[in-house]
Scaffold this active site. Structure first.
Site: not given
Ligand code: SF4
Length: 298
Positions: A12, A96, A128, A164, A226-227, A270
Site C-alpha cells: 500500500c 502513514c 498501530e 486501519t 501480517s494481520s 505488506s
Molecule cells: S494500510 Fe495502513 S499503512 Fe497502508 S495505506 Fe492504509 S493506513 Fe497506510
C-alpha cells in the site's frame, strides 16, 4: 499453464513510502535503526537488513542516544517522541498519513471529551493500536472479539474507531451490537462511531476476491505476522477454497499441481511485488522439474 500476478497486490502507499524512505537514507548513510519491523515480511526484512537497516526493540530504543531512528508506517504513541527528545534521537517519521490523521482525530476527540470512552476495534498489542491508544493516555478500550464489548460502560458516552486494517464485517457487527446495547438502556445518543478502515485495504479486498475466482489454484504470498495478510488470506479462501498461504517457497514441495491449469499469485499490503515475482519464478522451476513446462513458456 497460465500464471498471473495480481497487479493490485503489493505494498500500500503507506508501506511503499516507509520502505522508500529507509532505502533513500541507507543509500546516503549506510545504516539506520528502525523501531520494530518496518514491514511484516521476513524476506523484505532480510533484504533491507543487507542494505544496513537494523530493527530495534522498544527496550533498545530507550537505551539509545545521539542516533537516527525510523518510525514505520504503523505510527507511534506520544511516549516514543518524548523518549527521542530526551535522548537526542533524531526521528525519521514514516508514519502513514492515514494513520497520522486517525491519531489526530482520536487525540482531539479524547481531549475535548475527557469522559468519553474511546473504543478501538483492533488487535491488542499491534503497533498501530499501541500508537492509537497512546492518544488517549492509554485509557482507550481495545475490542477484537464480541466478549470484549463487555468492557464498555453503556451508561457513558463512547466513540468507536477501527485499526486501519481491521476487518470491515467484524467492525459492522461491533457497531450494531453496541448500538443495540445502548438502545436497550435508552442511551442511543451516547454512542458514535467513525469508520477509520483504510480505503486501500477495503478496496483491495474487493479487487483480490474478484481476482482469485479466476484460477484453479491461488498462491497468497505474505509474512505470517501480517494481520492484513491473515485477513486477506481468509477472504481469498472463502472465494477460492484452493488458496494456499505462501510464506516460503519451500511449500511448493507440498503442493500438487495435478489437474491445475491456471495459477493466480497475490499478496497482502505488506508483500513486496518482487517477492511475488520470485514466487512466480520458483513456480516455473517446479513446473519445469515436474516436466509440466517447456522452455518456451518462460
Ligand atoms: S494500510 Fe495502513 S499503512 Fe497502508 S495505506 Fe492504509 S493506513 Fe497506510
Amino acid at each position: 499453464m497460465i500464471i498471473d500476478i495480481d497487479k493490485n497486490s503489493g505494498y500500500c502507499f503507506g508501506v511503499t513510502n516507509a520502505v522508500k524512505t529507509a532505502e533513500q537514507y541507507l543509500s546516503n548513510h549506510g545504516s539506520l535503526y528502525c523501531l520494530g519491523d518496518i514491514v511484516h515480511n521476513d524476506a523484505e526484512l532480510k533484504r533491507l537488513s543487507k542494505l544496513g537497516l537494523t530493527e530495534i526493540t522498544y527496550d533498545e530504543f530507550k537505551n539509545l542516544s545521539y542516533c537516527t531512528v525510523l518510525i514505520r508506517a504503523h505510527g507511534e504513541p506520544p511516549e516514543t517522541y518524548q523518549i527521542a527528545d530526551q535522548n537526542n534521537i533524531k526521528l525519521i517519521d514514516a508514519t502513514c498519513p492515514v494513520v497520522l490523521n486517525l491519531q489526530r482525530k482520536i487525540k482531539n476527540n479524547y481531549s475535548d471529551h475527557p469522559d468519553l470512552q474511546v473504543v478501538i476495534a483492533g488487535k491488542q498489542g499491534h503497533a498501530e493500536v499501541v500508537g492509537l491508544l497512546g492518544q488517549t493516555q492509554n485509557n482507550g478500550i481495545v475490542i477484537s472479539k464480541m466478549e470484549d464489548l463487555d468492557q464498555i460502560d453503556y451508561h457513558k458516552p463512547s466513540c468507536l474507531y477501527a485499526q486501519t486494517t481491521f476487518n470491515i464485517d467484524t467492525f459492522k457487527l461491533f457497531i450494531s451490537e453496541m448500538q443495540q446495547r445502548y438502545h436497550n438502556l435508552g442511551n442511543d445518543h451516547l454512542f458514535t462511531f467513525q469508520d477509520s478502515i483504510c480505503k486501500q485495504v477495503s478496496h483491495r479486498k474487493k479487487a483480490i476476491t474478484k481476482f482469485v475466482e479466476n484460477y484453479d489454484l491461488v498462491l497468497f504470498v505474505s509474512g505470517e505476522k501480517s494481520s492484513n495478510g491473515q485477513q486477506l488470506f481468509q477472504e481469498c479462501k472463502s472465494y477460492n477454497p484452493n488458496t494456499v498461504f505462501v510464506s516460503s517457497n519451500e511449500i511448493f514441495d507440498q503442493i500438487s499441481l495435478d489437474g491445475i491449469n491456471s495459477i493466480g499469485i497475490c499478496g497482502a499490503t505488506s508483500t513486496p511485488m518482487w517477492l511475488m515475482e520470485e514466487t512466480k519464478m520458483a513456480l516455473f522451476k517446479k513446473l519445469k522439474k515436474d516436466h509440466q513446462l517447456d522452455d518456451s513458456m518462460q
